[in-house]
Structure formats: structure tokens, C-alpha cells
Design a protein around this motif. Sequence first.
Motif, PDB file in Angstrom:
ATOM      1  N   ALA A  49       1.268  -0.948  -0.126  1.00  0.00           N
ATOM      2  CA  ALA A  49      -0.434   0.078   0.183  1.00  0.00           C
ATOM      3  C   ALA A  49       1.000   1.065   0.153  1.00  0.00           C
ATOM      4  N   ARG A  50       0.363   2.239  -0.632  1.00  0.00           N
ATOM      5  CA  ARG A  50       0.855   3.525  -0.871  1.00  0.00           C
ATOM      6  C   ARG A  50       0.360   4.410   0.744  1.00  0.00           C
ATOM      7  N   ASP A  51      -0.410   5.362   0.439  1.00  0.00           N
ATOM      8  CA  ASP A  51      -1.248   6.075   1.663  1.00  0.00           C
ATOM      9  C   ASP A  51      -2.439   6.024   2.429  1.00  0.00           C
ATOM     10  N   ASN A  52      -3.680   5.033   2.157  1.00  0.00           N
ATOM     11  CA  ASN A  52      -4.402   4.148   2.708  1.00  0.00           C
ATOM     12  C   ASN A  52      -4.219   2.480   1.960  1.00  0.00           C
ATOM     13  N   ILE A  53      -4.800   2.080   3.493  1.00  0.00           N
ATOM     14  CA  ILE A  53      -5.159   0.841   3.688  1.00  0.00           C
ATOM     15  C   ILE A  53      -6.710   0.246   4.078  1.00  0.00           C
ATOM     16  N   SER A  54      -7.804  -0.796   3.597  1.00  0.00           N
ATOM     17  CA  SER A  54      -8.407  -1.297   4.233  1.00  0.00           C
ATOM     18  C   SER A  54      -8.631  -2.247   4.943  1.00  0.00           C
ATOM     19  N   ILE A  55      -9.721  -2.477   6.192  1.00  0.00           N
ATOM     20  CA  ILE A  55      -9.365  -3.279   6.610  1.00  0.00           C
ATOM     21  C   ILE A  55     -11.148  -4.220   7.137  1.00  0.00           C
ATOM     22  N   LYS A  56     -11.294  -5.330   6.570  1.00  0.00           N
ATOM     23  CA  LYS A  56     -12.583  -5.324   5.969  1.00  0.00           C
ATOM     24  C   LYS A  56     -12.877  -6.974   6.803  1.00  0.00           C
ATOM     25  N   LEU A  57     -13.778  -6.983   7.309  1.00  0.00           N
ATOM     26  CA  LEU A  57     -14.369  -8.457   8.492  1.00  0.00           C
ATOM     27  C   LEU A  57     -14.754  -9.229   7.611  1.00  0.00           C
ATOM     28  N   ASN A  58     -14.307  -9.893   7.942  1.00  0.00           N
ATOM     29  CA  ASN A  58     -15.067 -11.537   7.490  1.00  0.00           C
ATOM     30  C   ASN A  58     -16.364 -11.627   7.643  1.00  0.00           C
ATOM     31  N   ALA A  78       1.638   3.768  15.737  1.00  0.00           N
ATOM     32  CA  ALA A  78      -0.178   4.286  15.023  1.00  0.00           C
ATOM     33  C   ALA A  78      -0.878   2.828  15.717  1.00  0.00           C
ATOM     34  N   GLU A  79      -2.096   3.856  16.263  1.00  0.00           N
ATOM     35  CA  GLU A  79      -3.016   3.291  17.097  1.00  0.00           C
ATOM     36  C   GLU A  79      -4.421   4.244  16.556  1.00  0.00           C
ATOM     37  N   TYR A  80      -4.921   3.035  16.677  1.00  0.00           N
ATOM     38  CA  TYR A  80      -6.532   3.469  16.148  1.00  0.00           C
ATOM     39  C   TYR A  80      -8.097   2.760  17.297  1.00  0.00           C
ATOM     40  N   ASN A  81      -8.433   3.556  18.288  1.00  0.00           N
ATOM     41  CA  ASN A  81      -9.194   2.710  19.320  1.00  0.00           C
ATOM     42  C   ASN A  81     -10.489   2.680  18.936  1.00  0.00           C
ATOM     43  N   ASN A  82     -11.124   2.692  19.677  1.00  0.00           N
ATOM     44  CA  ASN A  82     -12.748   2.709  20.209  1.00  0.00           C
ATOM     45  C   ASN A  82     -13.426   2.399  18.498  1.00  0.00           C
ATOM     46  N   LEU A  83     -13.242   1.612  17.524  1.00  0.00           N
ATOM     47  CA  LEU A  83     -13.657   2.219  16.014  1.00  0.00           C
ATOM     48  C   LEU A  83     -14.877   1.408  15.852  1.00  0.00           C
ATOM     49  N   ASN A  84     -14.961   0.180  16.285  1.00  0.00           N
ATOM     50  CA  ASN A  84     -16.541  -0.173  16.473  1.00  0.00           C
ATOM     51  C   ASN A  84     -17.050  -0.203  14.980  1.00  0.00           C
ATOM     52  N   GLN A  85     -16.689  -0.657  13.631  1.00  0.00           N
ATOM     53  CA  GLN A  85     -17.179  -0.823  12.480  1.00  0.00           C
ATOM     54  C   GLN A  85     -16.965  -2.346  12.225  1.00  0.00           C
ATOM     55  N   ARG A  91      -5.327   5.665   7.333  1.00  0.00           N
ATOM     56  CA  ARG A  91      -4.430   6.193   6.023  1.00  0.00           C
ATOM     57  C   ARG A  91      -2.602   5.943   7.072  1.00  0.00           C
ATOM     58  N   ILE A  92      -2.127   5.631   6.117  1.00  0.00           N
ATOM     59  CA  ILE A  92      -0.800   5.016   6.378  1.00  0.00           C
ATOM     60  C   ILE A  92      -0.018   6.437   5.794  1.00  0.00           C
ATOM     61  N   ASP A  93      -0.412   7.475   5.077  1.00  0.00           N
ATOM     62  CA  ASP A  93       0.742   7.944   4.519  1.00  0.00           C
ATOM     63  C   ASP A  93       2.362   8.721   5.014  1.00  0.00           C
ATOM     64  N   LYS A  94       1.644   8.922   6.703  1.00  0.00           N
ATOM     65  CA  LYS A  94       3.152   8.731   7.220  1.00  0.00           C
ATOM     66  C   LYS A  94       4.526   8.314   7.880  1.00  0.00           C
ATOM     67  N   LEU A  95       3.886   7.160   7.409  1.00  0.00           N
ATOM     68  CA  LEU A  95       4.687   5.923   7.387  1.00  0.00           C
ATOM     69  C   LEU A  95       6.065   6.034   6.139  1.00  0.00           C
ATOM     70  N   LYS A  96       6.921   5.480   7.109  1.00  0.00           N
ATOM     71  CA  LYS A  96       8.141   5.470   5.856  1.00  0.00           C
ATOM     72  C   LYS A  96       8.221   4.109   5.019  1.00  0.00           C
ATOM     73  N   PRO A  97       8.625   4.209   3.723  1.00  0.00           N
ATOM     74  CA  PRO A  97       8.755   2.033   3.411  1.00  0.00           C
ATOM     75  C   PRO A  97       9.194   1.746   4.129  1.00  0.00           C
ATOM     76  N   GLY A  98       8.721   0.494   3.936  1.00  0.00           N
ATOM     77  CA  GLY A  98       8.795  -0.661   4.936  1.00  0.00           C
ATOM     78  C   GLY A  98       7.189  -1.909   4.658  1.00  0.00           C
ATOM     79  N   ARG A  99       8.324  -3.407   5.817  1.00  0.00           N
ATOM     80  CA  ARG A  99       7.226  -3.481   6.890  1.00  0.00           C
ATOM     81  C   ARG A  99       6.760  -2.890   7.809  1.00  0.00           C
ATOM     82  N   TYR A 100       5.208  -3.493   7.991  1.00  0.00           N
ATOM     83  CA  TYR A 100       5.020  -3.101   9.115  1.00  0.00           C
ATOM     84  C   TYR A 100       4.077  -4.404   9.974  1.00  0.00           C
TER      85      TYR A 100
END
Length: 119
Positions: A49-58, A78-85, A91-100
Motif C-alpha cells: 500500500a501507499r497512502d491508505n489501507i482498508s481492513i474488512k472483517l469476514n 500508530a494506534e486506532y481505538n474505539n472503532l466499532n466498525q 491513512r498510512i501516508d505518514k509511515l516510511k516505506p517498509g514492512r509493518y
Amino acid sequence: MNIKLLFTFFIAFTLSSASVFGQSQQAYYKSQDNSQKTEKEAVVYPNPARDNISIKLNNPNLKLKSVTIYAIIGVQVAEYNNLNQNTIDLRIDKLKPGRYLVKYTLSNNVQQITSLIKE
């Protein structure tokens, strides 16, 4: 569960899984004691990915409680809490290229980790 132990397990499994860069990830991972396989509860895309990722539950009955992204060396970036979705865009555009590593917690308190490549 100790996060360093979890990362060690994940990295060891990733290195032993003979996956090829650019191919989709395996849909299963082994439990810590290697006695059972558990299906991944979510899909993280696009990957790489470059700027954004999506996470979809099965499972439409589950919700994402939180998502934490770690650099491959184990540092939380990065941390995202209380999502409830069921599906989220991050957005991951602030992350440097690499493996996470992306750890997500579901509404049933199941935690899973998947690998992410940031271009």
C-alpha cells in the motif's frame, strides 16, 4: 500475551511460510503451540500500500475494536481505538516505506496480526 513473544512467533511463521512478495497472504496462521490453525478474521488491502489501507472483517457480526501498527522491529507507530466498525479505511501516508505488522482486536476480543508492506 507478551507482545515480543507474539512478534517472535509471527516473524518465525512468516519466514517459514515460503510466501513470495506480491502474492496474497495465507488465510491461516498457526497457534502458538502449533496444534491448531485459525482462520484470519480480516482482510487488509491493498498490500503493498501507499497512502491508505482498508481492513474488512469476514464476519459481518463482528466489529473492529482497535488497530495497532508496529514497525517490523516492534516499535508501535500508530494506534486506532474505539472503532466499532466492520470495515475501516486508515491513512498510512505518514509511515516510511517498509514492512509493518498490523494487530487488530475484534469485538469478541480475538487479536490477530498480519503483515503490511508500505511502499
